[in-house]
Write an enzyme that holds these catalytic residues in place. Structure first.
Site, PDB file in Angstrom:
ATOM      1  N   LYS A  49      -3.930   6.208  10.280  1.00  0.00           N
ATOM      2  CA  LYS A  49      -2.896   5.367   9.679  1.00  0.00           C
ATOM      3  C   LYS A  49      -3.523   4.483   8.600  1.00  0.00           C
ATOM      4  O   LYS A  49      -4.612   3.970   8.773  1.00  0.00           O
ATOM      5  CB  LYS A  49      -2.260   4.477  10.758  1.00  0.00           C
ATOM      6  CG  LYS A  49      -1.139   3.620  10.209  1.00  0.00           C
ATOM      7  CD  LYS A  49      -0.700   2.543  11.174  1.00  0.00           C
ATOM      8  CE  LYS A  49       0.230   1.569  10.454  1.00  0.00           C
ATOM      9  NZ  LYS A  49       0.477   0.349  11.202  1.00  0.00           N
TER      10      LYS A  49
ATOM     11  N   HIS B 174       0.836  -1.207   0.000  1.00  0.00           N
ATOM     12  CA  HIS B 174       0.000   0.000   0.000  1.00  0.00           C
ATOM     13  C   HIS B 174       0.865   1.250   0.000  1.00  0.00           C
ATOM     14  O   HIS B 174       2.095   1.177  -0.098  1.00  0.00           O
ATOM     15  CB  HIS B 174      -1.029  -0.025   1.134  1.00  0.00           C
ATOM     16  CG  HIS B 174      -0.451  -0.055   2.518  1.00  0.00           C
ATOM     17  ND1 HIS B 174       0.208   1.011   3.073  1.00  0.00           N
ATOM     18  CD2 HIS B 174      -0.438  -1.032   3.457  1.00  0.00           C
ATOM     19  CE1 HIS B 174       0.588   0.702   4.291  1.00  0.00           C
ATOM     20  NE2 HIS B 174       0.217  -0.539   4.551  1.00  0.00           N
TER      21      HIS B 174
ATOM     22  N   LYS C 217      -3.676  -2.383   6.453  1.00  0.00           N
ATOM     23  CA  LYS C 217      -4.590  -3.438   6.003  1.00  0.00           C
ATOM     24  C   LYS C 217      -5.606  -3.737   7.091  1.00  0.00           C
ATOM     25  O   LYS C 217      -6.790  -3.909   6.812  1.00  0.00           O
ATOM     26  CB  LYS C 217      -3.789  -4.707   5.696  1.00  0.00           C
ATOM     27  CG  LYS C 217      -3.043  -4.633   4.411  1.00  0.00           C
ATOM     28  CD  LYS C 217      -2.231  -5.901   4.208  1.00  0.00           C
ATOM     29  CE  LYS C 217      -0.802  -5.562   3.880  1.00  0.00           C
ATOM     30  NZ  LYS C 217       0.196  -6.253   4.649  1.00  0.00           N
TER      31      LYS C 217
ATOM     32  N   CYS D 177       0.391  -9.520  19.823  1.00  0.00           N
ATOM     33  CA  CYS D 177      -0.417  -8.942  18.745  1.00  0.00           C
ATOM     34  C   CYS D 177       0.103  -9.516  17.427  1.00  0.00           C
ATOM     35  O   CYS D 177       1.264  -9.279  17.060  1.00  0.00           O
ATOM     36  CB  CYS D 177      -0.339  -7.416  18.744  1.00  0.00           C
ATOM     37  SG  CYS D 177      -1.122  -6.725  17.269  1.00  0.00           S
TER      38      CYS D 177
ATOM     39  N   HIS E  66      -3.529  -1.708  15.650  1.00  0.00           N
ATOM     40  CA  HIS E  66      -4.359  -2.635  14.860  1.00  0.00           C
ATOM     41  C   HIS E  66      -5.802  -2.723  15.333  1.00  0.00           C
ATOM     42  O   HIS E  66      -6.637  -3.327  14.663  1.00  0.00           O
ATOM     43  CB  HIS E  66      -3.709  -4.026  14.831  1.00  0.00           C
ATOM     44  CG  HIS E  66      -2.392  -4.003  14.125  1.00  0.00           C
ATOM     45  ND1 HIS E  66      -1.195  -3.901  14.794  1.00  0.00           N
ATOM     46  CD2 HIS E  66      -2.093  -4.017  12.814  1.00  0.00           C
ATOM     47  CE1 HIS E  66      -0.206  -3.862  13.905  1.00  0.00           C
ATOM     48  NE2 HIS E  66      -0.726  -3.926  12.709  1.00  0.00           N
TER      49      HIS E  66
ATOM     50  N   HIS F   5       3.924   1.488   2.329  1.00  0.00           N
ATOM     51  CA  HIS F   5       5.074   0.712   1.857  1.00  0.00           C
ATOM     52  C   HIS F   5       5.773   1.440   0.714  1.00  0.00           C
ATOM     53  O   HIS F   5       6.998   1.519   0.663  1.00  0.00           O
ATOM     54  CB  HIS F   5       4.623  -0.666   1.357  1.00  0.00           C
ATOM     55  CG  HIS F   5       3.936  -1.487   2.392  1.00  0.00           C
ATOM     56  ND1 HIS F   5       2.820  -2.239   2.137  1.00  0.00           N
ATOM     57  CD2 HIS F   5       4.206  -1.680   3.717  1.00  0.00           C
ATOM     58  CE1 HIS F   5       2.437  -2.865   3.240  1.00  0.00           C
ATOM     59  NE2 HIS F   5       3.261  -2.526   4.212  1.00  0.00           N
TER      60      HIS F   5
ATOM     61  N   CYS G  91      -4.583  -3.506  20.755  1.00  0.00           N
ATOM     62  CA  CYS G  91      -3.362  -2.892  20.252  1.00  0.00           C
ATOM     63  C   CYS G  91      -3.764  -1.581  19.567  1.00  0.00           C
ATOM     64  O   CYS G  91      -4.649  -1.588  18.709  1.00  0.00           O
ATOM     65  CB  CYS G  91      -2.695  -3.832  19.238  1.00  0.00           C
ATOM     66  SG  CYS G  91      -1.539  -2.981  18.166  1.00  0.00           S
TER      67      CYS G  91
ATOM     68  N   CYS H 289       1.250  -6.850  14.822  1.00  0.00           N
ATOM     69  CA  CYS H 289       2.601  -6.302  15.049  1.00  0.00           C
ATOM     70  C   CYS H 289       3.644  -7.404  15.023  1.00  0.00           C
ATOM     71  O   CYS H 289       4.829  -7.118  14.977  1.00  0.00           O
ATOM     72  CB  CYS H 289       2.729  -5.659  16.430  1.00  0.00           C
ATOM     73  SG  CYS H 289       1.712  -4.232  16.702  1.00  0.00           S
TER      74      CYS H 289
HETATM   75  N1  MSP Z   1       8.135  -6.836   8.428  1.00  0.00           N
HETATM   76  C1  MSP Z   1       8.255  -5.753   9.310  1.00  0.00           C
HETATM   77  C2  MSP Z   1       9.598  -5.080   9.179  1.00  0.00           C
HETATM   78  C3  MSP Z   1      10.782  -5.964   9.413  1.00  0.00           C
HETATM   79  S1  MSP Z   1      12.264  -5.117   9.165  1.00  0.00           S
HETATM   80  C4  MSP Z   1      13.424  -6.135   9.698  1.00  0.00           C
HETATM   81  C5  MSP Z   1       7.163  -4.735   9.002  1.00  0.00           C
HETATM   82  N2  MSP Z   1       6.593  -4.829   7.812  1.00  0.00           N
HETATM   83  S2  MSP Z   1       5.393  -3.903   7.294  1.00  0.00           S
HETATM   84  O1  MSP Z   1       5.085  -4.389   5.982  1.00  0.00           O
HETATM   85  O2  MSP Z   1       4.329  -3.914   8.235  1.00  0.00           O
HETATM   86  O3  MSP Z   1       5.928  -2.464   7.264  1.00  0.00           O
HETATM   87  C6  MSP Z   1       7.060  -2.132   6.519  1.00  0.00           C
HETATM   88  C7  MSP Z   1       7.277  -0.647   6.505  1.00  0.00           C
HETATM   89  O4  MSP Z   1       6.139   0.005   5.964  1.00  0.00           O
HETATM   90  C8  MSP Z   1       7.499  -0.065   7.897  1.00  0.00           C
HETATM   91  O5  MSP Z   1       8.568   0.864   7.851  1.00  0.00           O
HETATM   92  C9  MSP Z   1       6.225   0.652   8.179  1.00  0.00           C
HETATM   93  O6  MSP Z   1       6.405   1.756   9.020  1.00  0.00           O
HETATM   94  C10 MSP Z   1       5.829   1.104   6.778  1.00  0.00           C
HETATM   95  N3  MSP Z   1       4.429   1.438   6.765  1.00  0.00           N
HETATM   96  C11 MSP Z   1       3.368   0.615   6.935  1.00  0.00           C
HETATM   97  N4  MSP Z   1       2.250   1.389   6.969  1.00  0.00           N
HETATM   98  C12 MSP Z   1       2.589   2.687   6.860  1.00  0.00           C
HETATM   99  C13 MSP Z   1       1.890   3.870   6.630  1.00  0.00           C
HETATM  100  N5  MSP Z   1       0.603   3.949   6.625  1.00  0.00           N
HETATM  101  N6  MSP Z   1       2.620   4.982   6.353  1.00  0.00           N
HETATM  102  C14 MSP Z   1       3.973   4.946   6.199  1.00  0.00           C
HETATM  103  N7  MSP Z   1       4.636   3.842   6.365  1.00  0.00           N
HETATM  104  C15 MSP Z   1       4.014   2.758   7.019  1.00  0.00           C
HETATM  105  O7  MSP Z   1       6.901  -3.898   9.836  1.00  0.00           O
END
Ligand code: MSP
Length: 499
Positions: free
Chosen positions: A304, A18, A307, A127, A148, A21, A145, A130
């Site tokens: 935020k 999304h 998903k 959680c 979430h 990411h 949490c 997380c």
């Molecule tokens: N898998 C773990 C990270 C492991 S690193 C050794 C994880 N994955 S994640 O897919 O949930 O998130 C990856 C990145 O995307 C994180 O830096 C997270 O902050 C970022 N984002 C997820 N949602 C976000 C927003 N809505 N806005 C900006 N970035 C956020 O955490």
């Protein structure tokens, strides 16, 4: 010059990427490009997918496929997104890669040998969103949490524990002294504050019987590693730790042990990166990362995007909406990605949360791109075409960033991409004013020399703007430079107005 090692977090391979990411990826890519292009630093830039753990295990079950089938599908989607956004990584790591399994097992053994892993009965809250353990204090008033909005599950199992508590003083010293530098600084203070109450040891494995999707624990075949233990280790897998070739070892030495390592992450995963990870490295006898850049969340209407909350805006929606430029703009099929990169890099403060709305994107597109740089380029090149000659081997002056554009250089040193971009738009504004005030098109008719000089100044300025834009909007930068070198404005605009 030291080598630079830049990483994004590895993204959970349990769903489509999304905007959040995509933001992490584009921000990291721009910073990596800056180190490669402007600082000429030998830079290795890594991204990838996090493919173990309960989240993925459960999702695969609901889809009636294996976890590996699930992550094959989503890892591919992340790769496609990187391609669409021009995110140029040096390695896309998947935690299901064979070399990563080997590294994790060796890393585990090192921590075990250091006396930092021990067995204990675990009873507590977890959680799944997380993939993290929670205390009552971490939860909201409904016992959920806060990220979430789901109640954590109760876990009761025998696990291996990591002695995080042993590293409390060590961590404090590393953070306070900035030997491990966290940007922005207020995030570091949050971690110091969090540590004040004392760090608890962390469960570092899961019972295979209850959750089998993980890397096997080498000294206990009833357990798999806790997903964060495996995930964080990806960074040194990528740096070629434990390589059995001389080249691999030299690589690890230069990029990790002696290099300038930078993890770029979102704010909710700072605890893992600034507390767990440095302690694991110290336990295993490796260097700590040098820096962590923490960005905020991309919100939609102030919430935020995630998903679990169901308010996700897909990057694809932006590509689709801005598809009109594929035909109408000189950028052709690169148009949507350049718009995407422009918006998130120039208009979101990388140190805080930032909101995405369709209105804001459209307004800024018209102001900054159609009327801003697009208009300036077309006016300058049309005049230059008429009055100035350019020889094919014309060389534009070298730029010394620290001397000529210190504001830009300082912003980038702090990874403040937004301010670096603002500086570029300040130059665009100055060039517009220069044109307005001096009116070279009039001057040239009465004083040819003076008029030409003004035009040359403007042309040089637009060229400089294009060069500075390179890490952020690489295709726009290349096309502007080419147009100036050709000294001819094509029929199509760079950024047609969006009505
Ligand atoms: N898998 C773990 C990270 C492991 S690193 C050794 C994880 N994955 S994640 O897919 O949930 O998130 C990856 C990145 O995307 C994180 O830096 C997270 O902050 C970022 N984002 C997820 N949602 C976000 C927003 N809505 N806005 C900006 N970035 C956020 O955490």
């Amino acid at each position: 010059m030291k080598k630079k090692f830049i990483t994004t977090p590895i993204f959970y391979g349990n769903g489509s990427p999304h905007l959040g990411h995509a933001y992490t990826s584009v921000l990291s890519d721009a910073i990596a490009r800056y180190h490669k292009v402007w600082l000429k630093q030998d830079t290795f830039f890594m991204t990838g997918t996090d493919e173990h753990g309960q989240k993925i295990f459960e999702k695969a079950k609901t889809e009636n496929i294996t976890p590996k089938e699930l992550t094959d599908k989503y890892a591919q989607e992340f790769k496609v997104l990187d391609e669409k956004l021009d995110v140029k990584y040096d390695r896309f790591i998947r935690t299901t890669d064979v070399d990563h399994y080997e590294v994790c097992k060796k890393m585990w053994t090192k921590m075990l040998d250091a006396g930092d892993l021990y067995e204990k009965e675990y009873i507590g809250l977890y959680c799944v969103g997380c993939e993290g353990f929670k205390t009552i204090k971490d939860l909201n008033v409904n016992g959920e949490c806060p990220d979430h909005l789901v109640k954590p599950i109760e876990l009761k199992e025998k696990n291996w524990f990591f002695k995080l508590s042993k590293y409390q003083d060590f961590l404090r010293q590393k953070l306070e002294s900035n030997e491990l530098k966290i940007t922005p600084e207020f995030r570091k203070n949050e971690m110091l504050e969090f540590m004040r109450e004392g760090l608890q040891d962390v469960s570092f494995s899961r019972s295979k019987e209850l959750m089998s999707w993980g890397i096997p624990v080498p000294n206990d075949d009833t357990q798999v590693m806790y997903v964060w233990c495996d995930a964080l280790t990806n960074y040194i897998t990528g740096a070629k730790v434990f390589s059995n070739t001389k080249e691999g070892q030299d690589n690890f030495q230069a990029f990790w042990q002696e290099g300038e390592t930078l993890h770029i992450i979102g704010k909710e995963i700072l605890r893992f990166h600034s507390l767990y990870w440095p302690s694991m490295l110290q336990s295993a006898g490796f260097e700590l990362p040098k820096e962590i850049l923490v960005h905020g969340f991309i919100t939609s209407g102030g919430q935020k995007m995630s998903k679990s909350l169901g308010n996700v805006v897909s990057p694809q929606d932006i590509f689709t909406t801005y598809e009109f430029g594929v035909e109408a703009s000189l950028l052709g099929e690169n148009f949507p990605k350049e718009i995407f990169r422009y918006f998130f890099l120039k208009n979101i403060n990388p140190h805080n949360d930032g909101d995405f709305t369709w209105e804001r994107l459209k307004e800024l597109y018209n102001a900054d791109l159609a009327n801003g740089i697009g208009n300036l380029l077309s006016r300058v090149v049309k005049l230059s075409e008429k009055y100035l000659k350019i020889s094919p081997d014309f060389v534009f002056a070298q730029i010394n960033l620290d001397v000529e554009h210190p504001e830009f250089a300082v912003a980038m040193k702090e990874y403040d991409v937004m301010n670096a971009m603002n500086y570029i738009w300040k130059l665009i504004g100055e060039a517009d004013n220069y044109m307005q005030t001096n009116q070279p098109f009039k001057v040239i008719k009465v004083d040819e020399e003076a008029g030409k000089q003004m035009l040359e100044n403007l042309r040089n300025q637009v060229y400089t703007i294009a060069r500075l834009l390179n890490p952020f909007m690489p295709t726009t930068s290349d096309i502007i430079k080419q147009i100036i070198k050709n000294n001819k404005m094509p029929e199509k605009p760079l950024f047609p107005r969006y009505e």
